[in-house]
Design a protein around this motif. Structure first.
Motif, mmCIF file in Angstrom:
data_model
loop_
_atom_site.group_PDB
_atom_site.id
_atom_site.type_symbol
_atom_site.label_atom_id
_atom_site.label_comp_id
_atom_site.label_asym_id
_atom_site.label_seq_id
_atom_site.Cartn_x
_atom_site.Cartn_y
_atom_site.Cartn_z
ATOM 1 N N ASP A 55 0.851 -1.193 0.000
ATOM 2 C CA ASP A 55 0.000 0.000 0.000
ATOM 3 C C ASP A 55 0.890 1.247 0.000
ATOM 4 O O ASP A 55 2.114 1.159 -0.163
ATOM 5 N N SER A 56 0.280 2.403 0.180
ATOM 6 C CA SER A 56 1.046 3.656 0.131
ATOM 7 C C SER A 56 2.091 3.726 1.239
ATOM 8 O O SER A 56 3.168 4.305 1.044
ATOM 9 N N THR A 57 1.826 3.119 2.371
ATOM 10 C CA THR A 57 2.817 3.070 3.451
ATOM 11 C C THR A 57 4.043 2.295 2.991
ATOM 12 O O THR A 57 5.186 2.714 3.203
ATOM 13 N N GLY A 58 3.814 1.160 2.348
ATOM 14 C CA GLY A 58 4.913 0.355 1.812
ATOM 15 C C GLY A 58 5.694 1.099 0.743
ATOM 16 O O GLY A 58 6.922 1.044 0.712
ATOM 17 N N LEU A 59 4.989 1.813 -0.128
ATOM 18 C CA LEU A 59 5.672 2.608 -1.152
ATOM 19 C C LEU A 59 6.553 3.673 -0.502
ATOM 20 O O LEU A 59 7.677 3.920 -0.952
ATOM 21 N N GLY A 60 6.064 4.286 0.561
ATOM 22 C CA GLY A 60 6.860 5.277 1.279
ATOM 23 C C GLY A 60 8.128 4.678 1.849
ATOM 24 O O GLY A 60 9.193 5.322 1.844
ATOM 25 N N MET A 61 8.051 3.446 2.306
ATOM 26 C CA MET A 61 9.242 2.780 2.838
ATOM 27 C C MET A 61 10.254 2.508 1.729
ATOM 28 O O MET A 61 11.459 2.614 1.943
ATOM 29 N N PHE A 62 9.771 2.179 0.535
ATOM 30 C CA PHE A 62 10.674 1.994 -0.600
ATOM 31 C C PHE A 62 11.380 3.313 -0.938
ATOM 32 O O PHE A 62 12.562 3.322 -1.266
ATOM 33 N N ILE A 63 10.656 4.410 -0.865
ATOM 34 C CA ILE A 63 11.262 5.716 -1.132
ATOM 35 C C ILE A 63 12.344 6.019 -0.102
ATOM 36 O O ILE A 63 13.422 6.524 -0.448
ATOM 37 N N ASN A 64 12.111 5.673 1.158
ATOM 38 C CA ASN A 64 13.139 5.872 2.191
ATOM 39 C C ASN A 64 14.386 5.049 1.897
ATOM 40 O O ASN A 64 15.511 5.535 2.059
ATOM 41 N N ILE A 65 14.199 3.811 1.464
ATOM 42 C CA ILE A 65 15.346 2.965 1.099
ATOM 43 C C ILE A 65 16.097 3.597 -0.062
ATOM 44 O O ILE A 65 17.323 3.672 -0.062
ATOM 45 N N ILE A 79 13.403 -6.869 -8.384
ATOM 46 C CA ILE A 79 13.204 -8.000 -9.293
ATOM 47 C C ILE A 79 11.943 -8.771 -8.905
ATOM 48 O O ILE A 79 11.483 -8.725 -7.770
ATOM 49 N N ASN A 80 11.395 -9.466 -9.861
ATOM 50 C CA ASN A 80 10.260 -10.376 -9.706
ATOM 51 C C ASN A 80 8.995 -9.754 -9.104
ATOM 52 O O ASN A 80 8.304 -10.411 -8.320
ATOM 53 N N PRO A 81 8.648 -8.528 -9.487
ATOM 54 C CA PRO A 81 7.398 -7.975 -8.937
ATOM 55 C C PRO A 81 6.184 -8.623 -9.603
ATOM 56 O O PRO A 81 6.200 -8.904 -10.796
ATOM 57 N N LYS A 82 5.157 -8.860 -8.821
ATOM 58 C CA LYS A 82 3.898 -9.350 -9.383
ATOM 59 C C LYS A 82 3.238 -8.203 -10.143
ATOM 60 O O LYS A 82 3.559 -7.035 -9.931
ATOM 61 N N GLU A 83 2.311 -8.542 -11.021
ATOM 62 C CA GLU A 83 1.677 -7.529 -11.879
ATOM 63 C C GLU A 83 1.046 -6.398 -11.087
ATOM 64 O O GLU A 83 1.184 -5.239 -11.442
ATOM 65 N N ASN A 84 0.339 -6.721 -9.999
ATOM 66 C CA ASN A 84 -0.347 -5.676 -9.235
ATOM 67 C C ASN A 84 0.661 -4.709 -8.592
ATOM 68 O O ASN A 84 0.408 -3.505 -8.519
ATOM 69 N N ILE A 85 1.791 -5.222 -8.184
ATOM 70 C CA ILE A 85 2.811 -4.377 -7.563
ATOM 71 C C ILE A 85 3.532 -3.556 -8.632
ATOM 72 O O ILE A 85 3.767 -2.362 -8.457
ATOM 73 N N LYS A 86 3.834 -4.174 -9.745
ATOM 74 C CA LYS A 86 4.476 -3.462 -10.850
ATOM 75 C C LYS A 86 3.586 -2.312 -11.323
ATOM 76 O O LYS A 86 4.053 -1.199 -11.562
ATOM 77 N N LYS A 87 2.288 -2.573 -11.405
ATOM 78 C CA LYS A 87 1.334 -1.549 -11.840
ATOM 79 C C LYS A 87 1.317 -0.372 -10.861
ATOM 80 O O LYS A 87 1.306 0.791 -11.281
ATOM 81 N N LEU A 88 1.339 -0.652 -9.578
ATOM 82 C CA LEU A 88 1.346 0.404 -8.566
ATOM 83 C C LEU A 88 2.609 1.257 -8.666
ATOM 84 O O LEU A 88 2.548 2.484 -8.574
ATOM 85 N N PHE A 89 3.754 0.630 -8.883
ATOM 86 C CA PHE A 89 4.997 1.383 -9.058
ATOM 87 C C PHE A 89 4.923 2.265 -10.308
ATOM 88 O O PHE A 89 5.421 3.388 -10.303
ATOM 89 N N LYS A 90 4.296 1.750 -11.365
ATOM 90 C CA LYS A 90 4.180 2.530 -12.606
ATOM 91 C C LYS A 90 3.268 3.731 -12.443
ATOM 92 O O LYS A 90 3.612 4.838 -12.858
ATOM 93 N N ILE A 91 2.092 3.536 -11.845
ATOM 94 C CA ILE A 91 1.148 4.651 -11.760
ATOM 95 C C ILE A 91 1.596 5.720 -10.766
ATOM 96 O O ILE A 91 1.137 6.854 -10.841
ATOM 97 N N THR A 92 2.508 5.373 -9.885
ATOM 98 C CA THR A 92 3.052 6.362 -8.943
ATOM 99 C C THR A 92 4.401 6.902 -9.412
ATOM 100 O O THR A 92 5.065 7.629 -8.679
#
Length: 102
Positions: A55-65, A79-92
């Motif tokens: 979710d957005s909290t998880g995305l924020g943690m990736f930004i911190n990393i 590597i190896n992102p599932k489609e739903n996760i890849k899509k979320l990274f793309k739209i953000t």
């Protein structure tokens, strides 16, 4: 449920995430990041093969990393992102920050 593991490789750390990375697992992930990732001088490869949800909290943690690694002039590859996760990274527009396997 959320779980992490880390393996040292020749020139990077392989970080494996499993389960759901969301507001409920934030505390566990922050602790893992602070203990295992923040103080490393290695590049990071994050394997999302077993990550089911973020979710957005998880995305924020990736930004911190990303910011921590950028300060050390190190990279983060996903590597190896599932489609739903890849899509979320793309739209953000986070695919612009990370080297993400297609």
């Amino acid at each position: 449920m959320f779980d992490t593991s880390i393996e040292e490789r020749d020139d990077f750390l392989l970080v494996k995430l499993k389960g759901d990375l969301d507001v409920y697992s934030k505390e566990d992930f922050v602790e893992f990041n602070d203990k295992s990732l923040k103080n490393t001088d290695n590049n990071l490869v994050i394997d999302l093969e077993n990550l089911d949800y973020i979710d957005s909290t998880g995305l924020g943690m990736f930004i911190n990393i990303y910011k921590d690694q950028e300060e050390k002039e190190k990279y983060v590859k996903i590597i190896n992102p599932k489609e739903n996760i890849k899509k979320l990274f793309k739209i953000t527009d986070l695919t612009n920050l990370f080297d993400m396997e297609e």
